[in-house]
Write a protein that holds these residues in place. Structure first.
Motif, PDB file in Angstrom:
ATOM      1  N   MET A 165       6.049  15.531  19.230  1.00 31.50           N
ATOM      2  CA  MET A 165       4.685  15.307  18.833  1.00 31.50           C
ATOM      3  C   MET A 165       4.347  16.261  17.694  1.00 31.50           C
ATOM      4  SD  MET A 165       2.786  14.844  22.451  1.00 31.50           S
ATOM      5  CE  MET A 165       3.941  15.447  23.650  1.00 31.50           C
ATOM      6  N   LEU A 166       3.530  15.798  16.789  1.00 29.62           N
ATOM      7  CA  LEU A 166       3.129  16.607  15.646  1.00 29.62           C
ATOM      8  C   LEU A 166       1.620  16.591  15.516  1.00 29.62           C
ATOM      9  CD1 LEU A 166       5.673  15.273  13.020  1.00 29.62           C
ATOM     10  CD2 LEU A 166       5.800  17.402  14.296  1.00 29.62           C
ATOM     11  N   ALA A 167       1.086  17.678  14.997  1.00 28.62           N
ATOM     12  CA  ALA A 167      -0.339  17.767  14.722  1.00 28.62           C
ATOM     13  C   ALA A 167      -0.587  17.479  13.250  1.00 28.62           C
ATOM     14  CB  ALA A 167      -0.847  19.162  15.070  1.00 28.62           C
ATOM     15  N   THR A 168      -1.737  16.895  12.954  1.00 25.70           N
ATOM     16  CA  THR A 168      -2.120  16.670  11.564  1.00 25.70           C
ATOM     17  C   THR A 168      -3.626  16.794  11.414  1.00 25.70           C
ATOM     18  OG1 THR A 168      -1.978  15.186   9.655  1.00 25.70           O
ATOM     19  CG2 THR A 168      -2.303  14.155  11.799  1.00 25.70           C
ATOM     20  N   ALA A 169      -4.052  17.326  10.281  1.00 30.69           N
ATOM     21  CA  ALA A 169      -5.478  17.408   9.974  1.00 30.69           C
ATOM     22  C   ALA A 169      -5.991  16.075   9.433  1.00 30.69           C
ATOM     23  CB  ALA A 169      -5.731  18.516   8.959  1.00 30.69           C
ATOM     24  N   ARG A 170      -5.085  15.272   8.832  1.00 21.78           N
ATOM     25  CA  ARG A 170      -5.477  13.989   8.230  1.00 21.78           C
ATOM     26  C   ARG A 170      -4.537  12.906   8.733  1.00 21.78           C
ATOM     27  NH1 ARG A 170      -6.724  14.037   2.284  1.00 21.78           N
ATOM     28  NH2 ARG A 170      -7.491  12.034   2.948  1.00 21.78           N
ATOM     29  N   ILE A 171      -4.916  12.271   9.809  1.00 26.38           N
ATOM     30  CA  ILE A 171      -4.049  11.278  10.436  1.00 26.38           C
ATOM     31  C   ILE A 171      -3.782  10.099   9.504  1.00 26.38           C
ATOM     32  CG2 ILE A 171      -5.782   9.934  11.679  1.00 26.38           C
ATOM     33  CD1 ILE A 171      -3.705  10.175  14.120  1.00 26.38           C
ATOM     34  N   ASP A 172      -4.754   9.758   8.636  1.00 28.14           N
ATOM     35  CA  ASP A 172      -4.540   8.652   7.698  1.00 28.14           C
ATOM     36  C   ASP A 172      -3.413   8.982   6.719  1.00 28.14           C
ATOM     37  OD1 ASP A 172      -6.233  10.657   6.600  1.00 28.14           O
ATOM     38  OD2 ASP A 172      -7.147   9.246   5.194  1.00 28.14           O
ATOM     39  N   LYS A 173      -3.388  10.204   6.192  1.00 31.56           N
ATOM     40  CA  LYS A 173      -2.322  10.618   5.269  1.00 31.56           C
ATOM     41  C   LYS A 173      -0.989  10.731   6.002  1.00 31.56           C
ATOM     42  CE  LYS A 173      -4.554  10.955   1.437  1.00 31.56           C
ATOM     43  NZ  LYS A 173      -4.283  10.014   0.360  1.00 31.56           N
ATOM     44  N   ALA A 174      -1.014  11.233   7.225  1.00 30.65           N
ATOM     45  CA  ALA A 174       0.208  11.329   8.017  1.00 30.65           C
ATOM     46  C   ALA A 174       0.769   9.936   8.290  1.00 30.65           C
ATOM     47  CB  ALA A 174      -0.058  12.060   9.328  1.00 30.65           C
ATOM     48  N   GLU A 175      -0.110   8.988   8.607  1.00 30.64           N
ATOM     49  CA  GLU A 175       0.365   7.621   8.858  1.00 30.64           C
ATOM     50  C   GLU A 175       1.012   7.031   7.609  1.00 30.64           C
ATOM     51  OE1 GLU A 175      -1.152   3.224  10.344  1.00 30.64           O
ATOM     52  OE2 GLU A 175      -2.446   4.955  10.663  1.00 30.64           O
ATOM     53  N   GLU A 176       0.414   7.239   6.450  1.00 32.15           N
ATOM     54  CA  GLU A 176       1.012   6.754   5.198  1.00 32.15           C
ATOM     55  C   GLU A 176       2.392   7.387   4.982  1.00 32.15           C
ATOM     56  OE1 GLU A 176      -1.621   7.512   1.902  1.00 32.15           O
ATOM     57  OE2 GLU A 176      -3.304   6.507   2.907  1.00 32.15           O
ATOM     58  N   TYR A 211       4.558   8.845   7.172  1.00 34.03           N
ATOM     59  CA  TYR A 211       5.593   8.435   8.125  1.00 34.03           C
ATOM     60  C   TYR A 211       5.904   6.945   8.044  1.00 34.03           C
ATOM     61  CZ  TYR A 211       5.425  13.144   9.838  1.00 34.03           C
ATOM     62  OH  TYR A 211       5.499  14.507   9.907  1.00 34.03           O
ATOM     63  N   THR A 212       4.937   6.139   7.638  1.00 28.76           N
ATOM     64  CA  THR A 212       5.206   4.710   7.419  1.00 28.76           C
ATOM     65  C   THR A 212       6.217   4.545   6.285  1.00 28.76           C
ATOM     66  OG1 THR A 212       3.090   3.979   8.316  1.00 28.76           O
ATOM     67  CG2 THR A 212       4.174   2.510   6.737  1.00 28.76           C
ATOM     68  N   ARG A 213       6.052   5.300   5.206  1.00 32.60           N
ATOM     69  CA  ARG A 213       7.023   5.263   4.106  1.00 32.60           C
ATOM     70  C   ARG A 213       8.364   5.835   4.550  1.00 32.60           C
ATOM     71  NH1 ARG A 213       2.828   7.437   1.174  1.00 32.60           N
ATOM     72  NH2 ARG A 213       3.938   9.396   1.003  1.00 32.60           N
ATOM     73  N   LEU A 214       8.319   6.949   5.262  1.00 33.53           N
ATOM     74  CA  LEU A 214       9.535   7.621   5.710  1.00 33.53           C
ATOM     75  C   LEU A 214      10.369   6.712   6.615  1.00 33.53           C
ATOM     76  CD1 LEU A 214      11.198  10.282   5.942  1.00 33.53           C
ATOM     77  CD2 LEU A 214       9.751  10.837   7.914  1.00 33.53           C
ATOM     78  N   PHE A 215       9.734   6.052   7.588  1.00 34.21           N
ATOM     79  CA  PHE A 215      10.449   5.221   8.551  1.00 34.21           C
ATOM     80  C   PHE A 215      10.536   3.764   8.127  1.00 34.21           C
ATOM     81  CE2 PHE A 215       8.423   8.351  11.704  1.00 34.21           C
ATOM     82  CZ  PHE A 215       9.415   9.287  11.493  1.00 34.21           C
ATOM     83  N   GLU A 216       9.876   3.443   6.999  1.00 31.69           N
ATOM     84  CA  GLU A 216       9.853   2.074   6.468  1.00 31.69           C
ATOM     85  C   GLU A 216       9.311   1.073   7.483  1.00 31.69           C
ATOM     86  OE1 GLU A 216      13.888   1.520   5.090  1.00 31.69           O
ATOM     87  OE2 GLU A 216      13.393   2.449   3.165  1.00 31.69           O
ATOM     88  N   GLN A 219       2.116   6.340  17.116  1.00 30.50           N
ATOM     89  CA  GLN A 219       3.439   6.576  17.683  1.00 30.50           C
ATOM     90  C   GLN A 219       4.492   5.638  17.110  1.00 30.50           C
ATOM     91  OE1 GLN A 219       4.181   7.623  22.051  1.00 30.50           O
ATOM     92  NE2 GLN A 219       3.983   5.405  22.066  1.00 30.50           N
ATOM     93  N   TRP A 220       5.640   6.209  16.783  1.00 28.91           N
ATOM     94  CA  TRP A 220       6.817   5.430  16.396  1.00 28.91           C
ATOM     95  C   TRP A 220       7.851   5.620  17.494  1.00 28.91           C
ATOM     96  CZ3 TRP A 220       3.674   7.640  12.875  1.00 28.91           C
ATOM     97  CH2 TRP A 220       3.321   6.890  11.746  1.00 28.91           C
ATOM     98  N   ARG A 221       8.508   4.540  17.870  1.00 30.61           N
ATOM     99  CA  ARG A 221       9.533   4.599  18.921  1.00 30.61           C
ATOM    100  C   ARG A 221      10.929   4.457  18.303  1.00 30.61           C
ATOM    101  NH1 ARG A 221       7.172   4.385  23.812  1.00 30.61           N
ATOM    102  NH2 ARG A 221       5.025   3.647  23.861  1.00 30.61           N
ATOM    103  N   ASN A 222      11.889   5.126  18.904  1.00 33.88           N
ATOM    104  CA  ASN A 222      13.297   5.056  18.518  1.00 33.88           C
ATOM    105  C   ASN A 222      13.516   5.360  17.031  1.00 33.88           C
ATOM    106  OD1 ASN A 222      16.024   4.861  18.916  1.00 33.88           O
ATOM    107  ND2 ASN A 222      16.066   2.644  18.676  1.00 33.88           N
ATOM    108  N   VAL A 223      13.097   6.530  16.622  1.00 37.78           N
ATOM    109  CA  VAL A 223      13.344   7.025  15.274  1.00 37.78           C
ATOM    110  C   VAL A 223      14.493   8.028  15.388  1.00 37.78           C
ATOM    111  CG1 VAL A 223      12.409   8.322  13.334  1.00 37.78           C
ATOM    112  CG2 VAL A 223      10.931   6.742  14.620  1.00 37.78           C
ATOM    113  N   ALA A 224      15.654   7.639  14.914  1.00 36.38           N
ATOM    114  CA  ALA A 224      16.853   8.484  15.017  1.00 36.38           C
ATOM    115  C   ALA A 224      17.086   8.906  16.459  1.00 36.38           C
ATOM    116  CB  ALA A 224      16.740   9.700  14.098  1.00 36.38           C
TER     117      ALA A 224
END
Length: 104
Positions: free
Chosen positions: A1-12, A14-19, A32-37
């Motif tokens: 689990m990770l903390a973020t001050a800006r969940i909208d930016k974090a979602e953008e 990690y969405t790019r990171l995990f495609e 939440q993303w499931r089965n990432v590595a």
């Protein structure tokens, strides 16, 4: 689990990171993303948490294939760790638990 001050930016990020978009939103302020590595990743708005991966080598390969470079691994009595940074500048530490019991 990770903390973020800006969940909208974090979602953008990690969405790019995990495609892919988050797999689900179990409650307000949590994505939440499931089965990432081989692990699940939860992002909380304004809460502190951590990420554990079953096998660092598998996580490293999957992340590097996505263009994310981890730091060199450190290994000690408690397992292996490697790090990346998210858009908030938070250091994300991936930890692989030790493969043998810790002797006290």
């Amino acid at each position: 689990m990770l903390a973020t001050a800006r969940i909208d930016k974090a979602e953008e990020f990690y969405t790019r990171l995990f495609e892919r978009r988050p797999d689900d939103r179990p409650m307000d302020g949590l994505i939440q993303w499931r089965n990432v590595a081989g692990a699940n990743l939860q992002i909380f708005h304004d809460k502190e948490n951590a990420v554990v991966v079953p096998k660092m080598d598998k996580a490293r390969r999957a992340l590097e294939e996505s263009g994310v470079m981890l730091t060199r691994e450190s290994e000690g009595d408690y397992g292996k760790i490697a790090q990346i940074a998210n858009p908030d500048g938070n250091r994300i530490t991936l930890a692989e638990p030790q493969s043998r019991p810790f002797n006290t």
